[in-house]
Design an enzyme around this catalytic site. Structure first.
Site, PDB file in Angstrom:
ATOM      1  N   HIS A   1       0.862  -1.143   0.092  1.00 53.88           N
ATOM      2  CA  HIS A   1       0.040  -0.006   0.005  1.00 53.88           C
ATOM      3  C   HIS A   1       1.124   1.265   0.128  1.00 53.88           C
ATOM      4  CE1 HIS A   1      -3.992  -1.661   0.138  1.00 53.88           C
ATOM      5  NE2 HIS A   1      -3.342  -2.548   0.846  1.00 53.88           N
TER       6      HIS A   1
ATOM      7  N   GLU B   1      -5.222  -1.990 -43.206  1.00 62.25           N
ATOM      8  CA  GLU B   1      -3.803  -2.142 -43.125  1.00 62.25           C
ATOM      9  C   GLU B   1      -3.343  -2.926 -44.236  1.00 62.25           C
ATOM     10  OE1 GLU B   1      -2.854  -3.813 -39.359  1.00 62.25           O
ATOM     11  OE2 GLU B   1      -4.467  -5.344 -39.490  1.00 62.25           O
TER      12      GLU B   1
ATOM     13  N   ARG C   1      -9.400  -5.171 -30.791  1.00 68.59           N
ATOM     14  CA  ARG C   1      -9.108  -5.937 -31.928  1.00 68.59           C
ATOM     15  C   ARG C   1      -9.041  -7.337 -31.710  1.00 68.59           C
ATOM     16  NH1 ARG C   1      -3.661  -4.536 -34.664  1.00 68.59           N
ATOM     17  NH2 ARG C   1      -2.782  -5.831 -33.076  1.00 68.59           N
TER      18      ARG C   1
ATOM     19  N   ARG D   1      -4.628  -4.638 -28.237  1.00 72.41           N
ATOM     20  CA  ARG D   1      -4.192  -5.660 -28.988  1.00 72.41           C
ATOM     21  C   ARG D   1      -4.483  -6.952 -28.185  1.00 72.41           C
ATOM     22  NH1 ARG D   1      -0.194  -1.219 -30.367  1.00 72.41           N
ATOM     23  NH2 ARG D   1       0.291  -1.504 -32.733  1.00 72.41           N
TER      24      ARG D   1
ATOM     25  N   ARG E   1       8.679  -4.796 -41.984  1.00 68.32           N
ATOM     26  CA  ARG E   1       8.835  -3.839 -40.742  1.00 68.32           C
ATOM     27  C   ARG E   1       9.485  -4.383 -39.670  1.00 68.32           C
ATOM     28  NH1 ARG E   1       2.831  -4.367 -38.120  1.00 68.32           N
ATOM     29  NH2 ARG E   1       3.485  -3.636 -36.350  1.00 68.32           N
TER      30      ARG E   1
ATOM     31  N   CYS F   1      -4.652   4.145 -36.038  1.00 67.85           N
ATOM     32  CA  CYS F   1      -4.278   3.541 -34.743  1.00 67.85           C
ATOM     33  C   CYS F   1      -2.670   2.890 -34.788  1.00 67.85           C
ATOM     34  CB  CYS F   1      -5.036   2.406 -34.405  1.00 67.85           C
ATOM     35  SG  CYS F   1      -5.095   0.854 -35.530  1.00 67.85           S
TER      36      CYS F   1
ATOM     37  N   ASN G   1       1.138   0.749 -39.566  1.00 71.25           N
ATOM     38  CA  ASN G   1       2.400  -0.109 -39.537  1.00 71.25           C
ATOM     39  C   ASN G   1       2.282  -1.193 -40.689  1.00 71.25           C
ATOM     40  OD1 ASN G   1       2.366   1.496 -37.161  1.00 71.25           O
ATOM     41  ND2 ASN G   1       1.800  -0.185 -35.879  1.00 71.25           N
ATOM     42  N   ASP G   2       1.318  -1.807 -40.718  1.00 66.21           N
ATOM     43  CA  ASP G   2       1.287  -2.913 -41.760  1.00 66.21           C
ATOM     44  C   ASP G   2       0.853  -2.415 -43.066  1.00 66.21           C
ATOM     45  OD1 ASP G   2       1.993  -5.305 -40.580  1.00 66.21           O
ATOM     46  OD2 ASP G   2       0.031  -5.093 -39.458  1.00 66.21           O
TER      47      ASP G   2
HETATM   48  C1  PEP Z   1      -0.783  -1.489 -37.712  1.00 64.26           C
HETATM   49  O1  PEP Z   1      -0.569  -2.485 -38.425  1.00 64.26           O
HETATM   50  O2  PEP Z   1      -0.769  -0.299 -37.841  1.00 64.26           O
HETATM   51  C2  PEP Z   1      -1.511  -1.780 -36.091  1.00 64.26           C
HETATM   52  C3  PEP Z   1      -1.774  -0.991 -35.482  1.00 64.26           C
HETATM   53  O3  PEP Z   1      -1.392  -3.057 -35.750  1.00 64.26           O
HETATM   54  P1  PEP Z   1      -0.117  -3.914 -35.126  1.00 64.26           P
HETATM   55  O4  PEP Z   1       0.858  -2.779 -35.089  1.00 64.26           O
HETATM   56  O5  PEP Z   1      -0.403  -4.330 -34.051  1.00 64.26           O
HETATM   57  O6  PEP Z   1      -0.013  -5.026 -36.368  1.00 64.26           O
HETATM   58 MG    MG Z   2      -1.015  -4.518 -37.871  1.00 61.15          MG
END
Ligand code: PEP
Ligand code: MG
Length: 543
Positions: free
Chosen positions: A188, A429, A331, A295, A463, A500, A452-453
């Site tokens: 605590h 994506e 997701r 995620r 990536r 995202c 990202n993807d």
């Molecule tokens: C993405 O691909 O941009 C994404 C948010 O998912 P992750 O990075 O988990 O593949």
């Molecule tokens: Mg992705």
């Protein structure tokens, strides 16, 4: 300069003098008494005084650190009313004809040993609470004042360990940080330090007899270090860090509860990305308006076997309840590629990023998918849950998902299990999804662009491959054009579109995203407020 490492309980930089805090050693001796009945009364009166003191501490804590953290002092009051504890003390007084101080000390020892030997971490931590309440009663019995830890100058408190009651009694204005030799991250005291927002280190290998009192020091709660007599370079570095931190805090205070609205009145949802329930505190601390990407595959990755419906339900329910009506976009599992999970027993692939992953697994193994969907729909009765599907490339995939979702809802209805209105969205994506986003927009409630993807597939750059970093141009016009196209197609069908992927947190692009009409930016919690600042300073009609 001396440097000590500890476990960080709360981040931040504190610079000041060390002040050693030692508990008053309460020397309790065993004495025979003439009238055990009167000794018992003396004990009960001291117990009542201790309960009153704890009520005072409860009220102080309630004001300073909120109800849930103050609750420990209610628990301490209850412990002092516990029949087993009281019976033990009075039995020792009456049975052995001894003084109350001794009876309390023996009871304290016995009970704390009992708690300490338990397997449950929570119960183990109660050992310190028993000691704390017992020391309080002994202090009252021996006429000691309920001493506050006083200090004239703000200082860094160094101690062997601190009890919650000691922590909360400290004058917050005068305490820059806590550093202890013992203590647990879940105690605590640690929780209180976190809530008070004071840098704190525990488990620091300090020699308390080494003349620390009064020496200049720095606590780096972020990296988990205490520097005693810091050299010039360390001091400058720490002062820079503290300045940055102060600016961040200022930003936080100014913007935390403000809306993410542009100067011309457009609301852009600023949401948080999370991978774990543990991230929720940061989500709230940074004033997220919702969760834009949970995620969920991390639940699978952290498990040794398929997480059950019930296990998942509990997690989703907690997140929904904690977010208290704010949108929580979960997701569905995105296993495969770089996120491998042995128990899925996926065949080895030459090119896993383009292999059986994410929604492709769900559609080929619907039993796994349905378990997750059932958990998600059940949890939707407890908050505003939305579901989002990853790695979509075609309308037919979305139609298949819709069929499975309809089946899950039908089954839940037949089983009389309630569920809420669950918005259905997809991640954009893959270049294919972006190119047919006009058609996909007719099928779903929202889009969230996974940059990202999307960048990886659009630029044909793995990536994960660091050697290609120079070629991975996240601002590539092809990526930006696809984002623009996707937003336009979403709006034509009257649905919203967010981002995202990591690019959503790129502050150099925020204004460009606003110009494109992006409706939501979901980023790591620490990025929310800097983005909110830009949104609030932008007039989209002038872009
Ligand atoms: C993405 O691909 O941009 C994404 C948010 O998912 P992750 O990075 O988990 O593949
Ligand atoms: Mg992705």
């Amino acid at each position: 300069m001396e440097r000590y490492q500890g476990k960080s309980v709360f981040g931040g930089i504190a610079i000041g003098c060390l002040r050693l805090h030692r508990k008053d050693e309460q020397q309790v001796t065993r004495k025979k008494v003439e009238e055990p009945a009167r000794e018992k009364e003396r004990f009960l009166a001291a117990r009542d005084t201790a309960v009153e003191q704890l009520q005072g501490l409860y009220e102080k804590a309630l004001k300073e650190v909120g109800e849930s953290n103050a609750a420990i002092f209610e628990i301490h009051q209850m412990m002092l009313a516990d029949d087993d504890y009281l019976d033990s003390v009075t039995n020792i007084i009456e049975g052995q004809g001894v003084n109350a101080e001794y009876a309390v000390a023996v009871t304290s020892e016995n009970f704390s040993n009992m708690f300490a030997s338990m397997d449950d971490e929570y119960m183990k931590a109660r050992a310190a609470d028993v000691k704390d309440i017992s020391e309080r009663v002994i202090a009252v019995l021996s006429g000691q004042q309920d001493g506050l830890l006083q200090s004239d100058e703000p200082c860094i408190i160094v101690a062997d360990d601190l009890a919650p009651s000691e922590t909360v009694q400290m004058d917050k204005e005068k305490v820059l940080a806590f550093v202890t030799v013992h203590g647990s991250v879940n105690s605590h005291t640690a929780i209180l330090a976190r809530t008070m927002g004071i840098p704190a280190l525990i488990g620091t290998s300090l020699d308390l007899d080494a003349g620390l009192n009064g020496r200049q020091a720095v606590v780096d709660g972020n990296a988990g270090y205490l520097y005693v007599d810091p050299d010039e370079e360390t001091m400058e570095r720490m002062m820079d860090l503290r300045r940055e931190e102060e600016e961040r805090k200022k930003l936080l205070l100014e913007l935390k509860n403000k809306e993410s609205v542009t100067l011309d009145g457009k609301h852009v949802m600023t949401y948080a990305n999370i991978g774990d329930m543990k991230d929720l505190a940061l989500v709230l601390e940074n004033g997220a308006e919702g969760i834009g990407l949970f995620r969920s595959e991390f639940i699978y990755l952290e498990s040794q076997t398929f997480p059950t419906e019930e296990e998942q339900f509990k997690i989703y329910k907690t997140v929904a309840e904690t977010m208290a009506g704010k949108r929580v976009i979960i997701r569905t599992l995105d296993i495969g590629a770089d996120k491998q999970c042995d128990y899925f027993e996926l065949a080895k692939e030459d090119n896993p990023a383009m292999g059986l992953r994410a929604i492709r697994i769900c559609l080929t193994r619907p039993e796994i998918f349905k378990t997750q969907l059932r958990a998600l729909f059940r949890a939707s009765a407890y908050g505003k849950i939305a579901v989002m599907y990853p790695m979509i490339t075609s309308v037919s995939e979305v139609k298949k998902i819709q069929e499975i979702v309809a089946e899950v809802k039908r089954e839940l209805t037949e089983e009389k299990i309630s569920y809420g209105q669950v918005e259905q969205g997809i991640m954009i994506e893959t270049p294919a999804a972006a190119m047919i986003s006009d058609l996909l927009a007719k099928e779903v409630d929202f889009f969230s662009i996974g940059t990202n993807d999307l960048t990886q597939y659009l630029l044909a750059i793995d990536r994960q491959n660091q050697t290609l970093d120079d070629f991975y141009d996240s601002h590539h016009p092809a990526v930006l054009r696809m984002i623009k196209l996707t937003v336009e197609n979403a709006h034509k069908e009257g649905i919203w579109c967010g981002i995202c992927g990591e690019l959503g947190a790129d502050l150099s692009l925020t204004r460009q995203f606003l110009a494109m009409g992006v409706d939501e930016l979901s980023v790591s919690p620490g990025r929310i407020l800097p983005i909110r600042k830009i949104i609030r300073e932008t007039d989209t009609t002038a872009l």
